[in-house]
Design an enzyme around this catalytic site. Structure first.
Site, mmCIF file in Angstrom:
data_model
loop_
_atom_site.group_PDB
_atom_site.id
_atom_site.type_symbol
_atom_site.label_atom_id
_atom_site.label_comp_id
_atom_site.label_asym_id
_atom_site.label_seq_id
_atom_site.Cartn_x
_atom_site.Cartn_y
_atom_site.Cartn_z
ATOM 1 N N ARG A 83 -9.384 1.332 8.892
ATOM 2 C CA ARG A 83 -9.006 -0.044 9.220
ATOM 3 C C ARG A 83 -10.122 -0.784 9.942
ATOM 4 O O ARG A 83 -9.975 -1.952 10.255
ATOM 5 C CB ARG A 83 -7.774 -0.021 10.119
ATOM 6 C CG ARG A 83 -6.477 -0.405 9.391
ATOM 7 C CD ARG A 83 -5.389 -0.301 10.422
ATOM 8 N NE ARG A 83 -4.173 -0.975 10.134
ATOM 9 C CZ ARG A 83 -3.094 -0.390 9.625
ATOM 10 N NH1 ARG A 83 -3.150 0.840 9.211
ATOM 11 N NH2 ARG A 83 -1.972 -1.063 9.509
ATOM 12 N N ARG A 113 -0.661 -8.155 13.661
ATOM 13 C CA ARG A 113 -1.170 -7.187 12.671
ATOM 14 C C ARG A 113 -2.041 -7.892 11.639
ATOM 15 O O ARG A 113 -3.073 -7.368 11.203
ATOM 16 C CB ARG A 113 0.005 -6.467 11.997
ATOM 17 C CG ARG A 113 0.657 -5.449 12.918
ATOM 18 C CD ARG A 113 2.076 -5.122 12.527
ATOM 19 N NE ARG A 113 2.177 -4.445 11.259
ATOM 20 C CZ ARG A 113 3.300 -4.409 10.522
ATOM 21 N NH1 ARG A 113 4.384 -5.024 10.934
ATOM 22 N NH2 ARG A 113 3.316 -3.759 9.398
ATOM 23 N N LYS A 118 0.831 -1.210 0.000
ATOM 24 C CA LYS A 118 0.000 0.000 0.000
ATOM 25 C C LYS A 118 0.868 1.263 0.000
ATOM 26 O O LYS A 118 0.625 2.171 -0.781
ATOM 27 C CB LYS A 118 -0.898 0.053 1.255
ATOM 28 C CG LYS A 118 -1.862 -1.093 1.398
ATOM 29 C CD LYS A 118 -2.769 -0.912 2.618
ATOM 30 C CE LYS A 118 -2.063 -0.887 3.954
ATOM 31 N NZ LYS A 118 -1.497 -2.188 4.381
ATOM 32 N N ARG A 165 11.726 -5.908 3.955
ATOM 33 C CA ARG A 165 11.646 -4.492 4.337
ATOM 34 C C ARG A 165 12.648 -4.206 5.453
ATOM 35 O O ARG A 165 13.298 -3.159 5.462
ATOM 36 C CB ARG A 165 10.210 -4.160 4.790
ATOM 37 C CG ARG A 165 10.034 -2.732 5.254
ATOM 38 C CD ARG A 165 8.611 -2.264 5.082
ATOM 39 N NE ARG A 165 7.756 -2.628 6.196
ATOM 40 C CZ ARG A 165 6.423 -2.533 6.184
ATOM 41 N NH1 ARG A 165 5.805 -2.110 5.101
ATOM 42 N NH2 ARG A 165 5.707 -2.859 7.229
ATOM 43 N N ARG A 168 11.250 -0.663 11.820
ATOM 44 C CA ARG A 168 10.024 -0.464 12.589
ATOM 45 C C ARG A 168 9.942 -1.458 13.743
ATOM 46 O O ARG A 168 10.247 -2.644 13.582
ATOM 47 C CB ARG A 168 8.813 -0.646 11.663
ATOM 48 C CG ARG A 168 8.548 0.562 10.830
ATOM 49 C CD ARG A 168 7.446 0.319 9.835
ATOM 50 N NE ARG A 168 6.238 -0.259 10.400
ATOM 51 C CZ ARG A 168 5.083 -0.326 9.759
ATOM 52 N NH1 ARG A 168 4.985 0.171 8.535
ATOM 53 N NH2 ARG A 168 4.033 -0.870 10.315
#
Ligand code: AMP
Length: 193
Positions: free
Chosen positions: A88, A150, A13, A127, A139
């Site tokens: 969300r 998540r 996204k 990532r 992160r």
């Protein structure tokens, strides 16, 4: 152009929203980025959000809705925006609809990136490697435990948001497993060029 991006964590996204930001010259509004900035600045919202975010849970609707309501009133969002990571929950989607209606605005499209979930953990691991290689901070929620939380939050609370928009006829589903450029092309086509 007012757009929403939906999809599980690691679906791409942020990458695709950043490309559209350049193409349409409208800001990418990532609630995750805004919350991370609040955490970094140690604001009251940031302090409350940190524990939830680190564990991979969802920050309460009223906090996120308040942040978005303020942000879309900023001058740079006047001619449009790309929401990345919001709404969300169906409750957030309904709050967004009310906010827009109050300003005589509507969404142009909701883009959902469909991905093979087995591949998502590998994407998140990549990532992390990219962040380390690029000297960027990793992160706190990019680890297997938080990632699983998540993904669970996505299934329980965000997947119904797709159905909400499908019912309204604004959902455009794109294959998010294709190479990044092909995904961008498919999005451009779905948006009419
Ligand atoms: P993201 O960068 O979109 O993956 O978001 C990182 C984290 O921020 C999420 O796991 C949530 O803890 C929090 N967050 C971001 N957007 C929202 C939202 N719309 N509602 C609730 N929590 C959010």
């Amino acid at each position: 152009m007012r757009l929403v991006f939906l999809g599980p964590p690691g679906a791409g996204k942020g990458t695709q929203a950043a490309r559209l930001q350049e193409k349409y010259r409208i800001p990418q509004l990532s609630t995750g980025d805004m919350l991370r900035a609040a955490v970094k600045a140690a604001t009251p919202i940031g302090l409350d959000a940190k524990v939830i975010m680190d564990a991979g849970g969802l920050v309460p609707d009223e906090i996120v809705v308040g942040i978005v309501a303020d942000r879309i009133c900023e001058p740079d969002a006047k001619s449009g925006f790309i929401l990345d990571g919001f709404p969300r929950t169906v409750n957030q989607a309904e709050a967004l609809a009310r906010m827009l209606r109050a300003r005589n605005m509507d969404l142009d499209a909701v883009i959902e990136l469909k991905v093979d979930e087995a591949a998502l953990l590998a994407r998140i691991e990549q990532r992390v490697k990219d962040s380390i290689a690029g000297g960027a901070a990793v992160r706190a929620d990019d680890n297997p435990e938080a990632f699983k939380a998540r993904l669970d939050a996505y299934h329980a609370q965000t997947a119904p948001v797709s159905a909400y928009y499908a019912e309204k006829g604004s959902l455009k589903t794109i294959d998010g497993m294709a190479p990044v450029d092909a995904v961008s092309e498919a999005i451009a086509k779905a948006l009419g060029g």
